[in-house]
Design an enzyme around this catalytic site. Structure first.
Site, PDB file in Angstrom:
ATOM      1  N   ARG A  59       0.813  -1.222   0.000  1.00  0.00           N
ATOM      2  CA  ARG A  59       0.000   0.000   0.000  1.00  0.00           C
ATOM      3  C   ARG A  59       0.847   1.272   0.000  1.00  0.00           C
ATOM      4  O   ARG A  59       0.296   2.367   0.000  1.00  0.00           O
ATOM      5  CB  ARG A  59      -0.964  -0.013   1.191  1.00  0.00           C
ATOM      6  CG  ARG A  59      -2.034  -1.082   1.044  1.00  0.00           C
ATOM      7  CD  ARG A  59      -3.160  -0.981   2.053  1.00  0.00           C
ATOM      8  NE  ARG A  59      -2.806  -0.407   3.313  1.00  0.00           N
ATOM      9  CZ  ARG A  59      -2.780  -1.049   4.490  1.00  0.00           C
ATOM     10  NH1 ARG A  59      -3.103  -2.313   4.538  1.00  0.00           N
ATOM     11  NH2 ARG A  59      -2.451  -0.429   5.590  1.00  0.00           N
ATOM     12  N   ASN A  60       2.168   1.135  -0.020  1.00  0.00           N
ATOM     13  CA  ASN A  60       2.997   2.334  -0.117  1.00  0.00           C
ATOM     14  C   ASN A  60       2.873   2.875  -1.537  1.00  0.00           C
ATOM     15  O   ASN A  60       2.950   2.123  -2.512  1.00  0.00           O
ATOM     16  CB  ASN A  60       4.457   2.027   0.222  1.00  0.00           C
ATOM     17  CG  ASN A  60       5.265   3.292   0.429  1.00  0.00           C
ATOM     18  OD1 ASN A  60       5.398   4.109  -0.483  1.00  0.00           O
ATOM     19  ND2 ASN A  60       5.787   3.477   1.629  1.00  0.00           N
ATOM     20  N   ALA A  61       2.697   4.172  -1.646  1.00  0.00           N
ATOM     21  CA  ALA A  61       2.451   4.804  -2.949  1.00  0.00           C
ATOM     22  C   ALA A  61       3.724   5.152  -3.716  1.00  0.00           C
ATOM     23  O   ALA A  61       3.652   5.697  -4.817  1.00  0.00           O
ATOM     24  CB  ALA A  61       1.604   6.065  -2.757  1.00  0.00           C
ATOM     25  N   THR A 160       4.859   8.907   1.060  1.00  0.00           N
ATOM     26  CA  THR A 160       4.116   7.912   0.278  1.00  0.00           C
ATOM     27  C   THR A 160       3.639   6.760   1.155  1.00  0.00           C
ATOM     28  O   THR A 160       2.982   5.847   0.670  1.00  0.00           O
ATOM     29  CB  THR A 160       4.979   7.357  -0.868  1.00  0.00           C
ATOM     30  OG1 THR A 160       6.142   6.717  -0.317  1.00  0.00           O
ATOM     31  CG2 THR A 160       5.374   8.456  -1.847  1.00  0.00           C
TER      32      THR A 160
END
Length: 186
Positions: A59-61, A160
């Site tokens: 889920r890190n952008a 992020t």
């Protein structure tokens, strides 16, 4: 075997136990002398340390943001080595402002006894460096402490991390694009 709810992370991304609050060591920098932009995170999260890959949490952008900035739409789904090659093509170096620390979990607020990365040495090895981009507040603060009055722009960009949920992915991409446009290789 019990199945996990879809909101839970797969076992590979589960937080590794750190019962004695042992010292954690970060990842090596990814760079070459041609890089023009250095992106600095704070310290790898548990998923990244476990996978030995930058920004491994699903889920890190970071990888979707870089995909948009580098014009490589499928970047986030590629194997890790190919993602790093895309950074090379874009002349983007990658590291963290903290080299080692004690931390339970992955939150920056849980970092204790932080040992700074040798940013002066890395910057000296990047003769074409034009800017440093900090992925979040802690990375920015640690970078300014380590480098002092460096003769390069040191940009603070929105984190992020999935813990920084105040901005949508589109907003993070827009903020990163606005800050980094002059420094990215098209």
């Amino acid at each position: 075997m019990k199945t996990r709810a879809s909101s839970q992370l797969p076992a590979v991304f589960a937080r590794p136990p750190n019962p004695e609050n042992e010292r954690l060591v970060g990842l090596a920098p990814v760079f070459d002398a041609q890089d023009r932009l250095l992106v600095l995170g704070s310290f790898p999260g548990a998923a990244s340390l476990q996978a030995a890959q930058y920004y491994a949490h699903p889920r890190n952008a970071f990888w979707p943001v870089m995909a948009a900035l580098l014009g490589e739409p499928d970047l986030a789904t590629r194997p890790y080595a190919e993602r790093l090659q895309a950074l090379r093509r874009g002349r983007v170096a990658l590291w963290d402002a903290v080299a080692a620390c004690r931390r339970e979990g992955s939150l920056d607020t849980a970092i204790e006894a932080a040992e700074p990365s040798d940013l002066m040495d890395l910057v000296a090895r990047l003769p074409q460096l034009r800017a440093i981009a900090c992925n979040g507040a802690l990375a920015h603060r640690q970078t300014l402490l380590a480098l002092g009055d460096v003769a390069l722009p040191v940009l603070r960009l929105p984190s992020t991390s999935p813990a920084h949920a105040g901005l949508s992915l589109a907003d993070k991409i827009a903020a990163w694009r606005a800050g980094l446009a002059p420094y990215l290789v098209a």
